[in-house]
Design a protein around this motif. Structure first.
Motif, PDB file in Angstrom:
ATOM      1  N   GLY A   1       0.823  -1.203   0.000  1.00 16.15           N
ATOM      2  CA  GLY A   1       0.000   0.000   0.000  1.00 16.15           C
ATOM      3  C   GLY A   1       0.857   1.252   0.000  1.00 16.15           C
ATOM      4  N   TYR A   2       0.384   2.280  -0.723  1.00 14.26           N
ATOM      5  CA  TYR A   2       1.144   3.525  -0.841  1.00 14.26           C
ATOM      6  C   TYR A   2       0.269   4.740  -0.534  1.00 14.26           C
ATOM      7  CZ  TYR A   2       4.505   0.605  -3.358  1.00 14.26           C
ATOM      8  OH  TYR A   2       5.402  -0.385  -3.698  1.00 14.26           O
ATOM      9  N   GLN A   3       0.902   5.723   0.089  1.00 20.11           N
ATOM     10  CA  GLN A   3       0.318   7.055   0.251  1.00 20.11           C
ATOM     11  C   GLN A   3       1.366   8.080  -0.173  1.00 20.11           C
ATOM     12  OE1 GLN A   3      -2.728   6.318   4.006  1.00 20.11           O
ATOM     13  NE2 GLN A   3      -1.131   7.848   4.198  1.00 20.11           N
ATOM     14  N   PRO A   4       0.915   9.204  -0.744  1.00 17.64           N
ATOM     15  CA  PRO A   4       1.889  10.211  -1.159  1.00 17.64           C
ATOM     16  C   PRO A   4       2.519  10.908   0.033  1.00 17.64           C
ATOM     17  CG  PRO A   4      -0.353  11.023  -1.468  1.00 17.64           C
ATOM     18  CD  PRO A   4      -0.469   9.596  -1.066  1.00 17.64           C
ATOM     19  N   ASP A   5       3.829  11.085  -0.025  1.00 13.02           N
ATOM     20  CA  ASP A   5       4.550  11.862   0.981  1.00 13.02           C
ATOM     21  C   ASP A   5       5.536  12.740   0.228  1.00 13.02           C
ATOM     22  OD1 ASP A   5       5.460  12.802   3.410  1.00 13.02           O
ATOM     23  OD2 ASP A   5       6.824  11.125   3.741  1.00 13.02           O
ATOM     24  N   GLU A   6       5.303  14.035   0.282  1.00 16.82           N
ATOM     25  CA  GLU A   6       6.104  14.989  -0.474  1.00 16.82           C
ATOM     26  C   GLU A   6       6.114  14.628  -1.956  1.00 16.82           C
ATOM     27  OE1 GLU A   6       9.912  15.175   1.387  1.00 16.82           O
ATOM     28  OE2 GLU A   6       9.146  16.112   3.223  1.00 16.82           O
TER      29      GLU A   6
ATOM     30  N   ASN B   1     -17.389   0.134   0.282  1.00 18.36           N
ATOM     31  CA  ASN B   1     -16.037   0.483  -0.130  1.00 18.36           C
ATOM     32  C   ASN B   1     -15.126   0.516   1.092  1.00 18.36           C
ATOM     33  OD1 ASN B   1     -16.433   3.070   1.054  1.00 18.36           O
ATOM     34  ND2 ASN B   1     -17.260   3.859  -0.871  1.00 18.36           N
ATOM     35  N   GLY B   2     -13.844   0.690   0.854  1.00 22.42           N
ATOM     36  CA  GLY B   2     -12.890   0.688   1.951  1.00 22.42           C
ATOM     37  C   GLY B   2     -11.671   1.521   1.617  1.00 22.42           C
ATOM     38  N   GLU B   3     -11.023   2.043   2.650  1.00 20.58           N
ATOM     39  CA  GLU B   3      -9.827   2.845   2.449  1.00 20.58           C
ATOM     40  C   GLU B   3      -8.988   2.827   3.715  1.00 20.58           C
ATOM     41  OE1 GLU B   3      -8.408   7.320   1.045  1.00 20.58           O
ATOM     42  OE2 GLU B   3     -10.529   6.895   1.338  1.00 20.58           O
ATOM     43  N   GLY B   4      -7.670   2.896   3.550  1.00 17.18           N
ATOM     44  CA  GLY B   4      -6.803   3.019   4.708  1.00 17.18           C
ATOM     45  C   GLY B   4      -5.399   2.533   4.441  1.00 17.18           C
ATOM     46  N   PHE B   5      -4.411   3.282   4.918  1.00 21.41           N
ATOM     47  CA  PHE B   5      -3.000   2.932   4.830  1.00 21.41           C
ATOM     48  C   PHE B   5      -2.629   2.317   3.490  1.00 21.41           C
ATOM     49  CE2 PHE B   5      -2.038   2.734   9.659  1.00 21.41           C
ATOM     50  CZ  PHE B   5      -1.611   4.046   9.607  1.00 21.41           C
ATOM     51  N   GLY B   6      -2.853   3.065   2.425  1.00 23.47           N
ATOM     52  CA  GLY B   6      -2.319   2.685   1.130  1.00 23.47           C
ATOM     53  C   GLY B   6      -3.207   1.863   0.232  1.00 23.47           C
ATOM     54  N   PHE B   7      -4.451   1.622   0.629  1.00 24.52           N
ATOM     55  CA  PHE B   7      -5.338   0.818  -0.206  1.00 24.52           C
ATOM     56  C   PHE B   7      -6.747   1.421  -0.254  1.00 24.52           C
ATOM     57  CE2 PHE B   7      -2.144  -2.312   1.059  1.00 24.52           C
ATOM     58  CZ  PHE B   7      -1.871  -2.928  -0.156  1.00 24.52           C
ATOM     59  N   THR B   8      -7.402   1.254  -1.409  1.00 22.47           N
ATOM     60  CA  THR B   8      -8.825   1.548  -1.521  1.00 22.47           C
ATOM     61  C   THR B   8      -9.503   0.369  -2.213  1.00 22.47           C
ATOM     62  OG1 THR B   8      -8.498   2.734  -3.621  1.00 22.47           O
ATOM     63  CG2 THR B   8      -8.558   4.057  -1.590  1.00 22.47           C
TER      64      THR B   8
ATOM     65  N   SER C   1      -3.979   5.343  -1.237  1.00 21.10           N
ATOM     66  CA  SER C   1      -5.005   6.026  -0.439  1.00 21.10           C
ATOM     67  C   SER C   1      -4.475   7.394  -0.024  1.00 21.10           C
ATOM     68  CB  SER C   1      -5.370   5.208   0.804  1.00 21.10           C
ATOM     69  OG  SER C   1      -4.303   5.191   1.727  1.00 21.10           O
ATOM     70  N   ASN C   2      -5.367   8.196   0.570  1.00 15.82           N
ATOM     71  CA  ASN C   2      -5.008   9.542   1.004  1.00 15.82           C
ATOM     72  C   ASN C   2      -4.361  10.301  -0.148  1.00 15.82           C
ATOM     73  OD1 ASN C   2      -4.959  11.548   2.988  1.00 15.82           O
ATOM     74  ND2 ASN C   2      -2.826  11.115   3.511  1.00 15.82           N
ATOM     75  N   VAL C   3      -4.991  10.196  -1.321  1.00 18.40           N
ATOM     76  CA  VAL C   3      -4.391  10.671  -2.559  1.00 18.40           C
ATOM     77  C   VAL C   3      -4.657  12.154  -2.794  1.00 18.40           C
ATOM     78  CG1 VAL C   3      -4.514   8.419  -3.669  1.00 18.40           C
ATOM     79  CG2 VAL C   3      -6.460   9.985  -3.836  1.00 18.40           C
ATOM     80  N   GLU C   4      -3.928  12.677  -3.750  1.00 19.28           N
ATOM     81  CA  GLU C   4      -4.138  14.042  -4.238  1.00 19.28           C
ATOM     82  C   GLU C   4      -4.379  13.974  -5.741  1.00 19.28           C
ATOM     83  OE1 GLU C   4      -0.620  16.136  -3.192  1.00 19.28           O
ATOM     84  OE2 GLU C   4      -0.905  15.873  -1.036  1.00 19.28           O
ATOM     85  N   PRO C   5      -5.435  14.625  -6.294  1.00 20.90           N
ATOM     86  CA  PRO C   5      -6.446  15.384  -5.559  1.00 20.90           C
ATOM     87  C   PRO C   5      -7.266  14.474  -4.654  1.00 20.90           C
ATOM     88  CG  PRO C   5      -7.165  14.999  -7.799  1.00 20.90           C
ATOM     89  CD  PRO C   5      -5.750  14.532  -7.739  1.00 20.90           C
TER      90      PRO C   5
END
Length: 401
Positions: free
Chosen positions: A270-275, A351-358, A378-382
């Motif tokens: 799972g991935y989330q954007p950081d910088e 649906n589901g979301e959390g720590f890098g997965f949807t 997850s926690n994506v931009e936009p």
């Protein structure tokens, strides 16, 4: 799957821990039109770490033009939200099916996404938990209007909050994803939390609102129901869901998984954007409990979507009662939310979301169409829920076809 070092908890994860957990996840006798909708050839689009792309057009029973539209929609959704990898499936009775995998399940290892992989369900797990509660109600072993204090001590307003309100997300409970939980989790990201420990983080805390006054999606509601399942059945939650749902439906690749070391490999990261960079997230499944700790595959997701939306495991009157809901005051993007199930444009599911997965798992009882999407971002931009966005795009494409 080999990775070096421990996935680090990104700054965005620390700042949005509660939000990250918010939406965090064979059926022959129960299906309609299965014979016409199950034959599929899967193709993979793999975006290698070098930046090159190996692509193949998905092959299936659906018309080629329709498959091309679905493929384009998935590619565009992944590009918009920076999703490394995804799998998706559409099953249309009488017309055929389409399944595909695109991109990387693990960027560092260069492992392509695969339709046979097990993916985290995150909050899709909630639909399993509430189904167990409704089964027990059908059997007369509990009543939806029982109060939670009959099963779990120490819940604020526990003598007023009913099991129905917990399933409907209208209890007013504080959530367990609070500062104390965040501190303990960050101290040891590999710690396996028990259900009692997760519930312990919210016991005695002030309520968000009076029971029944609002409709606010809260993970602790479902974990409390998980404790009810254990109390009434005398079994662990994992044993109960295995015996009452997974085995009867023949979900061979679906598991309640609190120990990530037992998670079938290779599995996606799972991935989330950081910088601006996709950052691997912890794969500790125990932090979700009955609110989001299950894993499954694309094929099992289809089977569960149909069983959930049609109520094949419940009495017809109970399923009718289950679908009585209203829009959430705060929570995931459903048109309305009922008893552990949401509705969007006529499709019922979760649906589901959390720590890098949807994830998005939905079925339309009127048309018999099922749509399942798993993504490792997850926690994506936009801001958005990419798996839910793809589900909606697929539903729109099918309506227009």
């Amino acid at each position: 799957m080999t990775r070096t070092g421990r996935p680090r908890i990104s700054s965005s994860t620390r700042a949005t821990l509660a939000a990250a957990l918010l939406v965090a996840l064979p059926l022959t006798a129960c299906s309609s039109g299965d014979d016409e909708a199950t034959t599929t050839t899967t193709a993979t689009t793999h975006k290698r770490g070098s930046g090159s792309t190996v692509a193949a057009s998905p092959k299936g029973d659906l018309p080629e033009e329709l498959q091309a539209e679905l493929t384009t929609a998935l590619e565009e959704t992944m590009a918009t939200y920076g999703v490394p990898g995804a799998v998706a499936g559409v099953w249309v009775p009488g017309r055929g099916s389409w399944t595909t995998a695109m991109g990387d399940a693990d960027i560092e290892a260069g492992t392509p996404a695969d339709t046979d992989m097990t993916w985290p369900l995150r909050s899709v797990t909630k639909s399993y938990t509430v189904t167990l509660i409704l089964q027990l109600a059908d059997e007369g072993k509990l009543n939806l209007d029982d109060t939670i204090d009959e099963y779990v001590s120490g819940v604020t307003d526990g003598d007023e909050i009913t099991l129905r309100q917990l399933a409907l997300m209208s209890s007013g409970n504080a959530d367990y994803t609070n500062e104390r939980f965040g501190v303990e989790f960050e101290e040891d990201p590999d710690r396996i939390f028990t259900l009692a420990e997760l519930n312990g983080f919210m016991l005695g805390l002030p309520a968000q609102f009076a029971p029944g006054a609002e409709h606010v999606y809260t993970n602790a509601n479902t974990n409390l129901l998980g404790a009810v399942v254990e109390d009434v059945t005398g079994k662990s939650f994992g044993e109960a869901v295995e015996q009452r749902i997974i085995e009867p439906l023949g979900l061979t690749d679906t598991h309640y998984q609190i120990d990530a070391a037992k998670w079938t490999s290779p599995h996606p990261v799972g991935y989330q954007p950081d910088e601006g960079e996709p950052t691997p997230q912890p794969d500790n499944l125990s932090i979700y409990g009955p609110a989001g700790a299950m894993t499954s595959t694309l094929d099992d997701g289809r089977l569960w979507a149909e069983a959930l939306a049609t109520g094949s495991l419940l009495d017809p009157a109970t399923q009718k009662e289950r679908l009585e809901g209203s829009p959430l005051d705060s929570g995931p993007p459903y048109d309305r939310y009922a008893l552990g199930i949401g509705e969007t444009d006529g499709y019922w599911g979760h649906n589901g979301e959390g720590f890098g997965f949807t994830a998005a798992v939905f079925h339309d009882p009127e048309t018999g169409v099922s749509i399942v999407v798993f993504m490792n971002a997850s926690n994506v931009e936009p801001e958005g829920h990419p798996a839910d966005v793809m589900f909606r795009r697929a539903a729109e494409i099918l309506r227009a076809s």
